[in-house]
Each structure stands twice: as C-alpha cells, then as structure tokens.
Design a protein around this motif. Structure first.
Motif, PDB file in Angstrom:
ATOM      1  N   ALA A 108      -9.521  -1.459  -1.086  1.00  0.00           N
ATOM      2  CA  ALA A 108      -9.900  -0.457  -2.081  1.00  0.00           C
ATOM      3  C   ALA A 108      -9.208   0.873  -1.810  1.00  0.00           C
ATOM      4  CB  ALA A 108     -11.415  -0.272  -2.085  1.00  0.00           C
ATOM      5  N   VAL A 109      -9.086   1.235  -0.541  1.00  0.00           N
ATOM      6  CA  VAL A 109      -8.419   2.498  -0.205  1.00  0.00           C
ATOM      7  C   VAL A 109      -6.910   2.383  -0.414  1.00  0.00           C
ATOM      8  CG1 VAL A 109      -7.888   4.089   1.683  1.00  0.00           C
ATOM      9  CG2 VAL A 109     -10.221   3.230   1.379  1.00  0.00           C
ATOM     10  N   GLU A 141      -0.228  -5.324   6.281  1.00  0.00           N
ATOM     11  CA  GLU A 141       0.040  -5.889   4.960  1.00  0.00           C
ATOM     12  C   GLU A 141      -0.414  -4.939   3.844  1.00  0.00           C
ATOM     13  OE1 GLU A 141      -2.014  -9.578   5.057  1.00  0.00           O
ATOM     14  OE2 GLU A 141      -0.494 -10.617   6.278  1.00  0.00           O
ATOM     15  N   LEU A 142      -1.609  -4.376   4.001  1.00  0.00           N
ATOM     16  CA  LEU A 142      -2.128  -3.478   2.966  1.00  0.00           C
ATOM     17  C   LEU A 142      -1.349  -2.170   2.906  1.00  0.00           C
ATOM     18  CD1 LEU A 142      -5.979  -4.012   3.417  1.00  0.00           C
ATOM     19  CD2 LEU A 142      -4.541  -4.844   1.542  1.00  0.00           C
ATOM     20  N   TRP A 143      -0.938  -1.668   4.054  1.00  0.00           N
ATOM     21  CA  TRP A 143      -0.183  -0.408   4.077  1.00  0.00           C
ATOM     22  C   TRP A 143       1.167  -0.576   3.382  1.00  0.00           C
ATOM     23  CZ3 TRP A 143      -1.211   4.474   4.565  1.00  0.00           C
ATOM     24  CH2 TRP A 143      -0.192   5.392   4.854  1.00  0.00           C
ATOM     25  N   GLU A 144       1.785  -1.730   3.561  1.00  0.00           N
ATOM     26  CA  GLU A 144       3.071  -1.987   2.909  1.00  0.00           C
ATOM     27  C   GLU A 144       2.929  -2.072   1.388  1.00  0.00           C
ATOM     28  OE1 GLU A 144       4.531  -5.525   4.679  1.00  0.00           O
ATOM     29  OE2 GLU A 144       5.052  -4.587   6.595  1.00  0.00           O
ATOM     30  N   LYS A 145       1.754  -2.509   0.915  1.00  0.00           N
ATOM     31  CA  LYS A 145       1.540  -2.690  -0.517  1.00  0.00           C
ATOM     32  C   LYS A 145       0.678  -1.585  -1.127  1.00  0.00           C
ATOM     33  CE  LYS A 145       1.740  -7.731   0.041  1.00  0.00           C
ATOM     34  NZ  LYS A 145       0.984  -9.002  -0.092  1.00  0.00           N
ATOM     35  N   ARG A 146       0.495  -0.487  -0.423  1.00  0.00           N
ATOM     36  CA  ARG A 146      -0.388   0.585  -0.873  1.00  0.00           C
ATOM     37  C   ARG A 146       0.177   1.318  -2.076  1.00  0.00           C
ATOM     38  NH1 ARG A 146       2.953   2.568   2.886  1.00  0.00           N
ATOM     39  NH2 ARG A 146       3.639   4.750   2.821  1.00  0.00           N
ATOM     40  N   ASP A 147      -0.681   2.014  -2.758  1.00  0.00           N
ATOM     41  CA  ASP A 147      -0.262   2.925  -3.825  1.00  0.00           C
ATOM     42  C   ASP A 147       0.566   4.043  -3.181  1.00  0.00           C
ATOM     43  OD1 ASP A 147      -0.066   4.961  -5.703  1.00  0.00           O
ATOM     44  OD2 ASP A 147      -2.071   4.592  -6.517  1.00  0.00           O
ATOM     45  N   PRO A 148       1.809   4.214  -3.580  1.00  0.00           N
ATOM     46  CA  PRO A 148       2.675   5.213  -2.937  1.00  0.00           C
ATOM     47  C   PRO A 148       2.220   6.648  -3.152  1.00  0.00           C
ATOM     48  CG  PRO A 148       3.750   4.276  -4.858  1.00  0.00           C
ATOM     49  CD  PRO A 148       2.519   3.453  -4.624  1.00  0.00           C
ATOM     50  N   SER A 149       1.305   6.865  -4.088  1.00  0.00           N
ATOM     51  CA  SER A 149       0.865   8.239  -4.354  1.00  0.00           C
ATOM     52  C   SER A 149      -0.315   8.661  -3.478  1.00  0.00           C
ATOM     53  CB  SER A 149       0.474   8.379  -5.829  1.00  0.00           C
ATOM     54  OG  SER A 149      -0.679   7.607  -6.118  1.00  0.00           O
ATOM     55  N   LEU A 150      -0.761   7.800  -2.594  1.00  0.00           N
ATOM     56  CA  LEU A 150      -1.913   8.132  -1.752  1.00  0.00           C
ATOM     57  C   LEU A 150      -1.617   9.343  -0.861  1.00  0.00           C
ATOM     58  CD1 LEU A 150      -3.114   4.627  -0.440  1.00  0.00           C
ATOM     59  CD2 LEU A 150      -4.125   6.012  -2.266  1.00  0.00           C
ATOM     60  N   PRO A 151      -2.593  10.235  -0.706  1.00  0.00           N
ATOM     61  CA  PRO A 151      -2.415  11.398   0.172  1.00  0.00           C
ATOM     62  C   PRO A 151      -2.745  11.048   1.624  1.00  0.00           C
ATOM     63  CG  PRO A 151      -4.536  11.550  -0.899  1.00  0.00           C
ATOM     64  CD  PRO A 151      -3.887  10.302  -1.440  1.00  0.00           C
ATOM     65  N   LEU A 152      -2.315   9.883   2.062  1.00  0.00           N
ATOM     66  CA  LEU A 152      -2.592   9.405   3.419  1.00  0.00           C
ATOM     67  C   LEU A 152      -1.269   9.275   4.166  1.00  0.00           C
ATOM     68  CD1 LEU A 152      -5.187   6.606   2.528  1.00  0.00           C
ATOM     69  CD2 LEU A 152      -5.664   8.968   3.232  1.00  0.00           C
ATOM     70  N   LYS A 153      -1.234   9.759   5.389  1.00  0.00           N
ATOM     71  CA  LYS A 153       0.013   9.831   6.130  1.00  0.00           C
ATOM     72  C   LYS A 153       0.283   8.618   7.028  1.00  0.00           C
ATOM     73  CE  LYS A 153      -0.363  14.881   6.307  1.00  0.00           C
ATOM     74  NZ  LYS A 153      -0.500  16.071   7.207  1.00  0.00           N
ATOM     75  N   SER A 154      -0.726   7.811   7.281  1.00  0.00           N
ATOM     76  CA  SER A 154      -0.545   6.716   8.233  1.00  0.00           C
ATOM     77  C   SER A 154      -1.557   5.606   7.978  1.00  0.00           C
ATOM     78  CB  SER A 154      -0.718   7.230   9.666  1.00  0.00           C
ATOM     79  OG  SER A 154      -2.070   7.626   9.880  1.00  0.00           O
TER      80      SER A 154
END
Length: 373
Positions: free
Chosen positions: A305-306, A199-212
């Motif tokens: 938060a992340v 759920e959180l990954w789907e709603k994450r900030d799209p600019s995050l430098p995280l790949k997964s």
C-alpha cells in the motif's frame, strides 16, 4: 570256477574304499561342499524370510508420531522403534538398513508413521528425512519483541533467539520442524522481508516522497497499525503520503504508543492528553516527518500500500464506528467526521476510548482538537 575263498576275497575288495576316496583332502572337500550347500539353502531361506518381513505390514494399529533425537546410532534408533511398536524386531530393522539401504544414515527428527507401515516404509521415511511439518503464524503489526516472545513460547523450537531490529521481519505463516532453532526462523523471516522490500521498492510509485526502502518500511509500519482492513490500507497510506508532501505532521496515535512502550507493543491504557503533547523521537504529533525506525513489523499488504498508495487528496481520517474510517480532504470536513464519531461513542456508551488507529494521524484523536499542522 572260483573257489569259495576267491569269492569271499572279491566281495571284501568291493566293500573296501579306495585309497583315493579315503584321502584326507577328499574327505575335507566333501565336508566343505556339504557345508556350503547347507549355507546356500539356509541363506536362501533366510533371505526369503527377510525379504518378506522387509515389505510385510508392520505392527502399528494406528498412526503414530515418534521423535528420533540427534546423536542416536542405528541400534539406538532401531530399539526406540521397537519400543514404540513401529517395528517388531530391532535386529531385523538394523539388518534391513545395512543390506537393503546399504547403511544409509538415519536422520534425526519427528516422524509420523501410518498404521501397518512396513520396515521398508519406515526406512524410506527416516532416511529421506520426511519429518513432520508444523506451522507457526506471525500476525502483522507485532513488534520484534512480541515476535521473539511468540517464538520462545513454542515448545517445537530450540535455542535462544536474538532480538532483531524493528521492522526487519515479515509476518507470515511459516513451516517449521520440531527442534528447529529460533534464530533460523528469524533468519528466514528477515530474508523474506528483505526480498519483498526489494521487489516493492523497484516497482514503487516514482513520485513517492520517500528516500529509501527503510523509509517505506517505517511508513508501512504506521499504516499497519492504523487499520486492520486490507481495502483501506492504500487510502490510509495516501493520507500520510499527502501529508508528507505538504510538510504536515503525520499525527499518528500508534507512534505515540511506541514512543512510550517501545517493543512491548501497548500501553495497557488509553492515550492521554499528556501522552500526545509529550515529545518523544516517535511521537508524530510532536516531530516532523517519519519516526527514526519502524514501530512494528508490517505485512505484505501494508508494504504494498505504501509502495503504491491510492490516488486521493485525503489528508485526514477518523474511526467511523464500523471498524473502518471516514476520510476527509479538508479540516472542516474532518472535524465534522470527528464530531460524528463522538456521537457514535456517546450513543454506544463506550466505556473505553477508540483502539489505537481508530483516530489516527490527523488530529483525529478525541483527546486533542483537530489541527492542520
């Protein structure tokens, strides 16, 4: 006029039963009818008595908890309830279960019966499986090893727990029942974590430098260890996101500890200069980017938060003496914050160094000078 002999013969004829009345079939039929009538009356009285006992207040004078083991037959359960003073007569309980509840299965478990609970109440409770609900709380930031140890310490749970991968469990307060398997609790914690992460990954900030999603969990585990203040987590997360974007090392003290202690969760001593400068796969003072796995099991707030960190330009933080942190955008400002923290330590005559997370991630550990790499 009839003679005396005729009168005597007539009276004898009246007293003599008819051949039909004395027939064996008539006699047997009369006996059966009488017996059935007796049964009907007696059965009615028994049914009346049983119905009264079924709904009548029971013998308990106070609330009582009884554990019904697995594999017990109806009579075993009934006798147990009689011994525990929940019912007066085990036979009446069995009869009630067979008649009133049509032999429905009695379920094993831990049950709480109120004072004066009737047989009807007891049967409803056991047949419906209204077992006692307990709670077990798993704090945020524990390693998987620490969580398994906590489950093993509970005498409510059974079975041998497998060791889950780090960061795959969601810390939370869970409802459990006596006799539940430890692996079942772990499976639920894992399922809840996977659901939340999706759920959180789907709603994450799209600019995050995280790949997964896994990288999100890894960073959340670091944020979890760095601060226990909910309102600080988004800002701490922002510091690490900003550093990742700038290709700066995270320099997080808790990663040093995990690289040495692993799932034990602590060193039992202060971090030394040697600890900081000795490379491990987790020591973010020595490696670039994220560690290979999470260093704990982060809670909902750290994960959130992340996924959506605060909007800031902060690159550093250090303990401020109040349980929180002082944040900084520049190295010069950060060095001043570190100096202030050392003054606070000196004024308090602290006998121990700051707790893990108190001088984290940005060269803030007093054991080494602040850097900008």
């Amino acid at each position: 006029m009839a003679t005396p002999e005729q009168k005597a013969a007539a009276q004898a004829k009246k007293r003599r039963p008819s051949r039909g009345a004395s027939h064996p079939a008539v006699v047997i039929g009369s006996a059966v009818f009488t017996f059935l009538l007796f049964l009907a009356v007696g059965g009615g009285l028994v049914a009346w008595y049983a119905e009264g006992q079924y709904t009548a207040p029971g013998p308990l004078t106070a609330e009582k908890t009884v554990v019904i083991p697995r594999g017990q037959g109806t009579r075993d359960v009934a006798e147990l309830l009689e011994r525990e003073g929940v019912v007066r007569n085990w036979m009446l309980f069995v009869g009630s279960q067979q008649i009133a509840r049509r032999g429905e299965q009695l379920q094993a478990g831990e049950y709480e019966f109120p004072a004066r609970a009737s047989i009807a109440d007891v049967l409803d409770t056991i047949i419906d499986g209204r077992v006692v609900q307990h709670q077990i709380t798993i704090p945020e930031g524990l390693t998987s090893q620490q969580i398994v140890e906590r489950l093993n310490a509970s005498d409510l749970l059974t079975g041998t727990a497998r060791m889950p991968q780090e960061g795959t469990l969601l810390p939370e307060t869970y409802r459990i029942t006596r006799g539940m398997k430890r692996d079942d609790v772990l499976a639920r914690m894992s399922a809840e974590q996977q659901k939340l992460v999706r759920e959180l990954w789907e709603k994450r900030d799209p600019s995050l430098p995280l790949k997964s999603p896994q990288e999100m969990v890894v960073l959340a585990s670091i944020v979890e260890e760095e601060t226990g203040k909910p309102d600080e987590r988004p800002r701490v997360a922002a510091v690490f996101i900003n550093r990742l974007n700038r290709k700066m090392r995270l320099q997080s003290d808790p990663t040093i500890i995990y690289g040495i202690a692993g799932g034990k969760g602590g060193l039992g001593r202060a971090i030394t200069r040697t600890d900081i400068t000795t490379p491990t796969p987790y020591n973010t003072y020595a490696i670039d980017g994220l560690p290979p796995t999470p260093i704990s099991n982060p809670g909902k707030e750290a994960l959130a938060a992340v996924a959506n960190p605060a909007r800031s330009k902060d690159l550093f933080f250090v303990a401020d003496g109040t349980g929180g942190h002082a944040f900084a955008e520049t190295l010069d400002q950060h060095n001043r914050n570190v100096a202030r923290w050392r003054e606070i330590e000196a004024s308090q005559k602290a006998a121990t160094p700051p707790a893990p997370g108190g001088g984290a991630g940005t060269g803030a550990n007093p054991a080494v000078p602040a850097t900008s790499n």
